[in-house]
Design an enzyme around this catalytic site. Structure first.
Site, PDB file in Angstrom:
ATOM      1  N   LYS A 197     -22.724   5.079 -29.101  1.00  0.00           N
ATOM      2  CA  LYS A 197     -22.705   5.815 -29.024  1.00  0.00           C
ATOM      3  C   LYS A 197     -22.629   7.025 -30.373  1.00  0.00           C
ATOM      4  O   LYS A 197     -22.922   8.431 -31.116  1.00  0.00           O
ATOM      5  CB  LYS A 197     -21.089   6.977 -28.196  1.00  0.00           C
ATOM      6  CG  LYS A 197     -21.744   6.796 -26.364  1.00  0.00           C
ATOM      7  CD  LYS A 197     -20.481   7.794 -26.116  1.00  0.00           C
ATOM      8  CE  LYS A 197     -20.012   7.492 -25.079  1.00  0.00           C
ATOM      9  NZ  LYS A 197     -18.368   8.134 -25.171  1.00  0.00           N
ATOM     10  N   GLY A 198     -21.779   5.966 -30.996  1.00  0.00           N
ATOM     11  CA  GLY A 198     -20.963   6.558 -32.805  1.00  0.00           C
ATOM     12  C   GLY A 198     -22.095   7.058 -33.586  1.00  0.00           C
ATOM     13  O   GLY A 198     -22.188   7.458 -34.506  1.00  0.00           O
ATOM     14  N   ASP A 227     -23.216   2.948 -36.512  1.00  0.00           N
ATOM     15  CA  ASP A 227     -22.245   3.915 -36.909  1.00  0.00           C
ATOM     16  C   ASP A 227     -20.813   2.765 -38.197  1.00  0.00           C
ATOM     17  O   ASP A 227     -21.696   3.482 -39.532  1.00  0.00           O
ATOM     18  CB  ASP A 227     -21.614   4.499 -36.467  1.00  0.00           C
ATOM     19  CG  ASP A 227     -20.184   3.293 -34.823  1.00  0.00           C
ATOM     20  OD1 ASP A 227     -21.113   2.124 -35.137  1.00  0.00           O
ATOM     21  OD2 ASP A 227     -19.762   3.735 -34.062  1.00  0.00           O
ATOM     22  N   ASP A 260     -17.439  -3.090 -39.441  1.00  0.00           N
ATOM     23  CA  ASP A 260     -16.386  -3.274 -39.615  1.00  0.00           C
ATOM     24  C   ASP A 260     -16.190  -4.892 -39.745  1.00  0.00           C
ATOM     25  O   ASP A 260     -16.549  -4.985 -40.849  1.00  0.00           O
ATOM     26  CB  ASP A 260     -15.501  -2.384 -37.911  1.00  0.00           C
ATOM     27  CG  ASP A 260     -13.846  -2.889 -38.658  1.00  0.00           C
ATOM     28  OD1 ASP A 260     -13.484  -2.652 -40.143  1.00  0.00           O
ATOM     29  OD2 ASP A 260     -13.132  -2.926 -37.861  1.00  0.00           O
ATOM     30  N   LYS A 274     -17.579  -1.477 -43.754  1.00  0.00           N
ATOM     31  CA  LYS A 274     -16.400  -1.752 -44.675  1.00  0.00           C
ATOM     32  C   LYS A 274     -16.712  -3.485 -44.617  1.00  0.00           C
ATOM     33  O   LYS A 274     -15.868  -3.883 -43.323  1.00  0.00           O
ATOM     34  CB  LYS A 274     -15.291  -1.986 -43.051  1.00  0.00           C
ATOM     35  CG  LYS A 274     -15.101  -0.403 -43.160  1.00  0.00           C
ATOM     36  CD  LYS A 274     -14.013   0.020 -41.446  1.00  0.00           C
ATOM     37  CE  LYS A 274     -13.377   1.673 -40.795  1.00  0.00           C
ATOM     38  NZ  LYS A 274     -12.428   1.566 -40.635  1.00  0.00           N
ATOM     39  N   PHE A 319      -8.470   5.451 -40.383  1.00  0.00           N
ATOM     40  CA  PHE A 319      -9.323   5.726 -38.981  1.00  0.00           C
ATOM     41  C   PHE A 319     -10.011   6.623 -39.292  1.00  0.00           C
ATOM     42  O   PHE A 319      -9.591   7.824 -39.535  1.00  0.00           O
ATOM     43  CB  PHE A 319      -9.090   5.350 -37.421  1.00  0.00           C
ATOM     44  CG  PHE A 319      -9.563   5.293 -36.594  1.00  0.00           C
ATOM     45  CD1 PHE A 319      -9.267   3.254 -35.958  1.00  0.00           C
ATOM     46  CD2 PHE A 319     -10.243   6.205 -35.788  1.00  0.00           C
ATOM     47  CE1 PHE A 319     -10.666   3.235 -34.737  1.00  0.00           C
ATOM     48  CE2 PHE A 319     -11.023   5.834 -34.262  1.00  0.00           C
ATOM     49  CZ  PHE A 319     -11.396   4.121 -34.520  1.00  0.00           C
ATOM     50  N   ASP A 342     -15.538   8.328 -33.444  1.00  0.00           N
ATOM     51  CA  ASP A 342     -14.154   9.055 -32.013  1.00  0.00           C
ATOM     52  C   ASP A 342     -12.596   8.404 -32.809  1.00  0.00           C
ATOM     53  O   ASP A 342     -13.000   7.044 -32.734  1.00  0.00           O
ATOM     54  CB  ASP A 342     -14.560   8.551 -30.576  1.00  0.00           C
ATOM     55  CG  ASP A 342     -15.100   7.686 -30.935  1.00  0.00           C
ATOM     56  OD1 ASP A 342     -15.617   6.304 -30.982  1.00  0.00           O
ATOM     57  OD2 ASP A 342     -14.411   6.804 -29.247  1.00  0.00           O
ATOM     58  N   ARG A 375     -15.867  13.818 -31.523  1.00  0.00           N
ATOM     59  CA  ARG A 375     -17.579  13.471 -32.534  1.00  0.00           C
ATOM     60  C   ARG A 375     -18.454  14.278 -33.487  1.00  0.00           C
ATOM     61  O   ARG A 375     -18.610  14.237 -33.275  1.00  0.00           O
ATOM     62  CB  ARG A 375     -17.819  12.810 -31.268  1.00  0.00           C
ATOM     63  CG  ARG A 375     -17.377  11.084 -30.485  1.00  0.00           C
ATOM     64  CD  ARG A 375     -18.388  10.829 -29.783  1.00  0.00           C
ATOM     65  NE  ARG A 375     -18.365   9.832 -28.353  1.00  0.00           N
ATOM     66  CZ  ARG A 375     -18.303   8.238 -29.009  1.00  0.00           C
ATOM     67  NH1 ARG A 375     -18.540   7.981 -30.773  1.00  0.00           N
ATOM     68  NH2 ARG A 375     -18.064   7.532 -28.655  1.00  0.00           N
TER      69      ARG A 375
HETATM   70  P1  IMP Z   1     -17.157  -4.317 -35.529  1.00  0.00           P
HETATM   71  O1  IMP Z   1     -17.798  -4.918 -34.319  1.00  0.00           O
HETATM   72  O2  IMP Z   1     -16.112  -4.828 -35.922  1.00  0.00           O
HETATM   73  O3  IMP Z   1     -17.748  -4.152 -36.474  1.00  0.00           O
HETATM   74  O4  IMP Z   1     -17.017  -2.831 -34.541  1.00  0.00           O
HETATM   75  C1  IMP Z   1     -17.600  -1.587 -35.106  1.00  0.00           C
HETATM   76  C2  IMP Z   1     -17.450  -0.362 -34.406  1.00  0.00           C
HETATM   77  O5  IMP Z   1     -15.924  -0.872 -34.125  1.00  0.00           O
HETATM   78  C3  IMP Z   1     -17.537   0.638 -34.574  1.00  0.00           C
HETATM   79  O6  IMP Z   1     -19.438   0.565 -33.983  1.00  0.00           O
HETATM   80  C4  IMP Z   1     -17.083   1.671 -34.245  1.00  0.00           C
HETATM   81  O7  IMP Z   1     -17.652   1.692 -32.953  1.00  0.00           O
HETATM   82  C5  IMP Z   1     -15.648   1.115 -33.541  1.00  0.00           C
HETATM   83  N1  IMP Z   1     -14.957   1.262 -34.894  1.00  0.00           N
HETATM   84  C6  IMP Z   1     -14.783   0.548 -37.030  1.00  0.00           C
HETATM   85  N2  IMP Z   1     -13.943   1.189 -37.530  1.00  0.00           N
HETATM   86  C7  IMP Z   1     -13.682   2.358 -36.953  1.00  0.00           C
HETATM   87  C8  IMP Z   1     -13.114   3.482 -37.309  1.00  0.00           C
HETATM   88  O8  IMP Z   1     -12.893   3.592 -38.488  1.00  0.00           O
HETATM   89  N3  IMP Z   1     -13.522   4.720 -36.547  1.00  0.00           N
HETATM   90  C9  IMP Z   1     -13.604   4.749 -35.283  1.00  0.00           C
HETATM   91  N4  IMP Z   1     -15.000   4.352 -34.495  1.00  0.00           N
HETATM   92  C10 IMP Z   1     -14.664   2.605 -35.414  1.00  0.00           C
HETATM   93 MG    MG Z   2     -17.570   2.559 -31.233  1.00  0.00          MG
END
Ligand code: IMP
Ligand code: MG
Length: 179
Positions: A41-42, A98, A101, A129, A154, A161, A167
């Site tokens: 949903k982000g 969104d 990470d 990031k 964060f 969220d 959100r």
């Molecule tokens: P990844 O698979 O670790 O790249 O995860 C990315 C997902 O983690 C994003 O789509 C977000 O939903 C969540 N996420 C990672 N860091 C944050 C943050 O700082 N705030 C909110 N959601 C985050």
């Molecule tokens: Mg998420």
């Protein structure tokens, strides 16, 4: 709770970047009709703003990746759910995410999309990031890139969220990690 959020990027800063991205995407994919896939949903708020800034014919679809974080053995991605059965074959797909990470979610989803033989696949993220990356995957565009200094914060707001909260904040903000 809202008062504990520090502003990182204001509404105006976000709007400016979104307009720039819309133009860049429009130039890169000029003449094509694109299939926009918004990652729920982000990316909801970002998606709504971005599609109005891309000067191309486009269709919009939503996709959800259910992931279970914080598992002892690392994250396990469980399922991909499309809102509709989107035919991706031969399409120019723009995936709107969104935050990239670790990159685990994005690489998983990209592999899945590639199985459907799109003509092309591009990724536009709200926030990148790069230092947190565990899998070597990079968005083609990102509105903002966060470096090491922000690693302990964060991000919330503008669709992002913390435990489903924040959100609706119109800006991108941060809260301390590990609350
Ligand atoms: P990844 O698979 O670790 O790249 O995860 C990315 C997902 O983690 C994003 O789509 C977000 O939903 C969540 N996420 C990672 N860091 C944050 C943050 O700082 N705030 C909110 N959601 C985050
Ligand atoms: Mg998420």
């Amino acid at each position: 709770m809202r008062e504990q959020v520090s502003v990182l990027y204001t509404e105006e800063q976000i709007a400016r970047r979104v307009a720039e991205l819309g133009e860049e995407i429009g130039a890169a994919l000029a003449g094509r009709e694109i299939c926009v896939l918004g990652l729920m949903k982000g990316s909801l708020v970002f998606l709504a703003d971005l599609i109005r800034r891309i000067p191309l014919d486009l269709t919009v679809h939503l996709v959800r990746v259910t992931s279970q974080r914080e598992q002892a053995a690392g994250r396990i991605l469980t399922e991909i759910v499309y809102s509709t059965s989107v035919p991706l074959e031969g399409k120019d797909v723009l995936l709107v995410d969104d935050i990239v990470d670790t990159g685990i979610t994005l690489s998983y989803l990209m592999a899945h999309i590639h199985e459907h033989a799109p003509a092309s696949l591009r990724v536009c993220a709200l926030v990148d990031k790069p230092e947190a990356r565990k899998i070597d995957v990079h968005p083609d565009w990102s509105a903002f890139t966060l470096r090491e200094a922000m690693a302990d914060r964060f991000l919330v707001g503008y669709g992002l969220d913390w435990m489903e909260r924040f959100r609706g904040l119109p800006f991108l903000g941060t809260i301390p990690r590990g609350r």
